[in-house]
Write a protein that holds these residues in place. Sequence first.
Motif, mmCIF file in Angstrom:
data_model
loop_
_atom_site.group_PDB
_atom_site.id
_atom_site.type_symbol
_atom_site.label_atom_id
_atom_site.label_comp_id
_atom_site.label_asym_id
_atom_site.label_seq_id
_atom_site.Cartn_x
_atom_site.Cartn_y
_atom_site.Cartn_z
ATOM 1 N N VAL A 1 -30.051 -44.275 49.164
ATOM 2 C CA VAL A 1 -31.113 -43.297 48.935
ATOM 3 C C VAL A 1 -31.187 -42.390 50.158
ATOM 4 C CG1 VAL A 1 -33.564 -42.920 48.530
ATOM 5 C CG2 VAL A 1 -32.405 -44.873 47.480
ATOM 6 N N VAL A 2 -31.003 -41.083 49.924
ATOM 7 C CA VAL A 2 -31.051 -40.089 51.000
ATOM 8 C C VAL A 2 -32.345 -39.302 50.865
ATOM 9 C CG1 VAL A 2 -29.909 -38.118 52.063
ATOM 10 C CG2 VAL A 2 -28.540 -39.953 51.026
ATOM 11 N N ASN A 3 -33.207 -39.432 51.854
ATOM 12 C CA ASN A 3 -34.504 -38.735 51.850
ATOM 13 C C ASN A 3 -34.496 -37.501 52.748
ATOM 14 O OD1 ASN A 3 -36.275 -40.472 50.185
ATOM 15 N ND2 ASN A 3 -35.760 -42.012 51.723
ATOM 16 N N GLU A 4 -33.842 -37.616 53.884
ATOM 17 C CA GLU A 4 -33.891 -36.547 54.879
ATOM 18 C C GLU A 4 -32.646 -35.677 54.785
ATOM 19 O OE1 GLU A 4 -34.300 -38.427 58.625
ATOM 20 O OE2 GLU A 4 -36.143 -39.490 58.098
ATOM 21 N N PHE A 5 -32.788 -34.516 54.164
ATOM 22 C CA PHE A 5 -31.671 -33.593 54.071
ATOM 23 C C PHE A 5 -32.215 -32.176 53.922
ATOM 24 C CE2 PHE A 5 -32.603 -35.216 49.844
ATOM 25 C CZ PHE A 5 -32.751 -34.060 49.090
ATOM 26 N N ASN A 6 -31.383 -31.204 54.264
ATOM 27 C CA ASN A 6 -31.748 -29.805 54.086
ATOM 28 C C ASN A 6 -31.549 -29.395 52.633
ATOM 29 O OD1 ASN A 6 -32.219 -29.474 56.892
ATOM 30 N ND2 ASN A 6 -29.999 -29.262 57.215
ATOM 31 N N GLY B 1 -22.865 -30.606 59.452
ATOM 32 C CA GLY B 1 -22.212 -31.137 60.636
ATOM 33 C C GLY B 1 -22.943 -32.268 61.322
ATOM 34 N N GLU B 2 -24.081 -32.664 60.788
ATOM 35 C CA GLU B 2 -24.856 -33.737 61.407
ATOM 36 C C GLU B 2 -24.974 -34.937 60.466
ATOM 37 O OE1 GLU B 2 -28.638 -32.276 62.591
ATOM 38 O OE2 GLU B 2 -27.835 -30.785 63.994
ATOM 39 N N LYS B 3 -24.915 -36.119 61.086
ATOM 40 C CA LYS B 3 -25.052 -37.340 60.289
ATOM 41 C C LYS B 3 -26.502 -37.498 59.845
ATOM 42 C CE LYS B 3 -22.914 -41.098 61.608
ATOM 43 N NZ LYS B 3 -22.578 -42.408 62.261
ATOM 44 N N ILE B 4 -26.692 -37.860 58.584
ATOM 45 C CA ILE B 4 -28.049 -38.057 58.064
ATOM 46 C C ILE B 4 -28.246 -39.528 57.725
ATOM 47 C CG2 ILE B 4 -28.295 -35.691 57.204
ATOM 48 C CD1 ILE B 4 -27.603 -36.659 54.450
ATOM 49 N N ILE C 1 -20.158 -31.302 46.353
ATOM 50 C CA ILE C 1 -20.858 -30.030 46.163
ATOM 51 C C ILE C 1 -21.740 -30.125 44.923
ATOM 52 C CG2 ILE C 1 -20.604 -27.544 45.859
ATOM 53 C CD1 ILE C 1 -17.755 -27.868 47.043
ATOM 54 N N LEU C 2 -23.050 -30.136 45.134
ATOM 55 C CA LEU C 2 -23.996 -30.185 44.019
ATOM 56 C C LEU C 2 -24.137 -28.804 43.401
ATOM 57 C CD1 LEU C 2 -26.811 -32.376 45.609
ATOM 58 C CD2 LEU C 2 -25.110 -33.097 43.947
ATOM 59 N N LYS C 3 -24.072 -28.753 42.079
ATOM 60 C CA LYS C 3 -24.184 -27.470 41.390
ATOM 61 C C LYS C 3 -25.645 -27.039 41.240
ATOM 62 C CE LYS C 3 -19.748 -28.026 39.076
ATOM 63 N NZ LYS C 3 -18.999 -28.064 37.804
ATOM 64 N N ASP C 4 -26.544 -27.989 41.304
ATOM 65 C CA ASP C 4 -27.972 -27.688 41.273
ATOM 66 C C ASP C 4 -28.452 -27.485 42.709
ATOM 67 O OD1 ASP C 4 -30.643 -27.442 40.880
ATOM 68 O OD2 ASP C 4 -30.943 -29.423 39.979
ATOM 69 N N LYS C 5 -28.863 -26.286 43.033
ATOM 70 C CA LYS C 5 -29.266 -25.975 44.404
ATOM 71 C C LYS C 5 -30.774 -26.103 44.617
ATOM 72 C CE LYS C 5 -25.417 -22.768 45.100
ATOM 73 N NZ LYS C 5 -25.027 -21.391 45.533
ATOM 74 N N HIS C 6 -31.487 -26.436 43.565
ATOM 75 C CA HIS C 6 -32.947 -26.469 43.675
ATOM 76 C C HIS C 6 -33.443 -27.891 43.414
ATOM 77 C CE1 HIS C 6 -32.849 -22.095 43.735
ATOM 78 N NE2 HIS C 6 -32.077 -22.136 42.651
ATOM 79 N N PHE C 7 -33.324 -28.757 44.389
ATOM 80 C CA PHE C 7 -33.824 -30.121 44.259
ATOM 81 C C PHE C 7 -34.623 -30.469 45.504
ATOM 82 C CE2 PHE C 7 -29.440 -30.212 45.750
ATOM 83 C CZ PHE C 7 -29.541 -30.851 46.953
ATOM 84 N N LYS C 8 -35.683 -31.181 45.271
ATOM 85 C CA LYS C 8 -36.561 -31.571 46.383
ATOM 86 C C LYS C 8 -36.721 -33.081 46.483
ATOM 87 C CE LYS C 8 -39.222 -27.272 46.114
ATOM 88 N NZ LYS C 8 -40.581 -26.683 45.931
ATOM 89 N N ASN C 9 -36.361 -33.767 45.399
ATOM 90 C CA ASN C 9 -36.529 -35.219 45.391
ATOM 91 C C ASN C 9 -35.467 -35.894 46.263
ATOM 92 O OD1 ASN C 9 -38.542 -34.786 43.551
ATOM 93 N ND2 ASN C 9 -37.270 -35.270 41.772
ATOM 94 N N ALA C 10 -35.714 -37.181 46.530
ATOM 95 C CA ALA C 10 -34.694 -37.987 47.200
ATOM 96 C C ALA C 10 -33.493 -38.149 46.268
ATOM 97 C CB ALA C 10 -35.272 -39.348 47.563
ATOM 98 N N LEU C 11 -32.321 -38.280 46.867
ATOM 99 C CA LEU C 11 -31.089 -38.421 46.081
ATOM 100 C C LEU C 11 -30.571 -39.852 46.174
ATOM 101 C CD1 LEU C 11 -29.151 -35.158 47.031
ATOM 102 C CD2 LEU C 11 -30.471 -35.618 44.966
ATOM 103 N N LEU C 12 -30.018 -40.298 45.065
ATOM 104 C CA LEU C 12 -29.403 -41.633 45.014
ATOM 105 C C LEU C 12 -27.899 -41.452 44.900
ATOM 106 C CD1 LEU C 12 -29.652 -44.737 44.766
ATOM 107 C CD2 LEU C 12 -29.747 -44.420 42.286
ATOM 108 N N PHE C 13 -27.169 -41.840 45.955
ATOM 109 C CA PHE C 13 -25.700 -41.872 45.923
ATOM 110 C C PHE C 13 -25.298 -43.295 45.528
ATOM 111 C CE2 PHE C 13 -26.571 -38.188 48.345
ATOM 112 C CZ PHE C 13 -25.442 -37.376 48.339
ATOM 113 N N ASN C 14 -24.782 -43.430 44.311
ATOM 114 C CA ASN C 14 -24.479 -44.765 43.783
ATOM 115 C C ASN C 14 -22.964 -44.953 43.713
ATOM 116 O OD1 ASN C 14 -25.479 -47.260 42.799
ATOM 117 N ND2 ASN C 14 -24.893 -46.675 40.730
#
Length: 462
Positions: free
Chosen positions: A115-120, A99-102, A71-84
């Motif tokens: 690197v996750v680019n496609e997300f809501n 509920g959908e695989k990204i 659960i990200l506490k920052d709800k206002h992000f538009k950039n790609a995310l890096l899960f390291n």
Amino acid sequence: MRLLFLSIALFFLLFTSCSISVKDEQLDFSILFLRDKAQKETVSSVANKEMAPLKSPNLGYKNGVYWFKVILKDKHFKNALLFNLPESNIYSIDIYQNGEKINYKSLNRNYFSLVVNEFNNYNTFILKVQFKNEVYFPLQIKKYDERQLDVKFTFLIYGVYYGFVLVALILNLLFYFSLKDKTFLYYCFFLASITLGVLAYDGFLQLILPKKLFSYSSVATHFLITFSGYLFGYKFLKISSYFPKSKVIGYILVFLASIFYLFFFFTKEYLLVAIADTISFFVLLYNWSMGIFIFNKNVYAKFLVIGYSLILFSAALFILPTAWGIDMYTASLTNIKIGSFFEIIILTYGITYRIKILQKENKRFRVEIDHFIHKMEGFSNPQKSMENNSNFIEQITKFDLSERESEVFELIAKGLTNKRIAEDLNISHNTVKYHIRNIYEKIGINSKNEAIDFFTERKSPK
């Protein structure tokens, strides 16, 4: 000493320079988790189940499938995310949102850096993660920037470390082939085992081996480190001369650890590896303790105690808390590499120092032998010299020396080294040592100096 400090300074200069990267922005988040023991949960069923907060990345030996709600506490992000996830023992990861695989892009082949680019624009992600070995989940989430150079700098650090290890291995092998001292070979075995273990934790072994074999190969490196470390320490310190029965205790501990490692291959229960790793720690700690006991009696013990210390305890703080799921200070793989770096320098110097001492002793012995030979050459009457020689042979026959022992004894009297005696008689170096030990026991002497006195007393003309 100057070379030692220069090497240390160079290593830390490279290490710190490799740690510099473009400043990245860490995101604040919380994690909940659920163990899917039966491996029947789906992303839909997990969404409605109560999950526990993840207080520590160490979850211990209960491997299998886990679900993590991030659960990200920052709800206002538009950039790609890096899960390291700098952890090589993770077998697979699926990322879900709503509920959908990204989809994600992997930046690193040896561990998960995604690197996750496609997300809501939604602050909750669910991760399905499969662990084959220990459960360790050190997740970092950043806003991804293509300018980030973390991966490139990481590989530079890898190059510095493994390049140094390769040089040390080659150097010790050259020492072994030139000096024929097996201590260098035992150390190469130990160093190679440590390197394989680090390669497994760095994730490089899974680039070489099939993915299904990776968990077994990484566990196998644990046993190799235990066995080679004990073998090298025991031989280097010659502990049997101080504690004759200590070898039995050491080999019993090694055998117990090997049994638990072996059972893991059949059961896939990582609890067995956690038990074996604990026993392995006590095996190496036992060796280290022997060095403490003879610290003031054996100069080589100082090298082993100091060289072992950093890598032994950093490895224990890295492996044991992770295996048992203990929430405490945990060392990093970088700590182990630094410990390995110091251990290589100190123990390699200790082995070469040992060789220098042995060479000095051999040189002194050759000088004394040469002095004796000059006395022998001073006999003016060859016939008398032959008579003295036959008298000498008659005198040593009462000691019941075998024919081969008499030959070895005669070559010692001529000042030949053990290596030269082995070559002349076409026997191994260890066989020469065996005959010399028997000769000393039968004649009642304890050293080569006493052997020289024996020669002088019985061969000098009266």
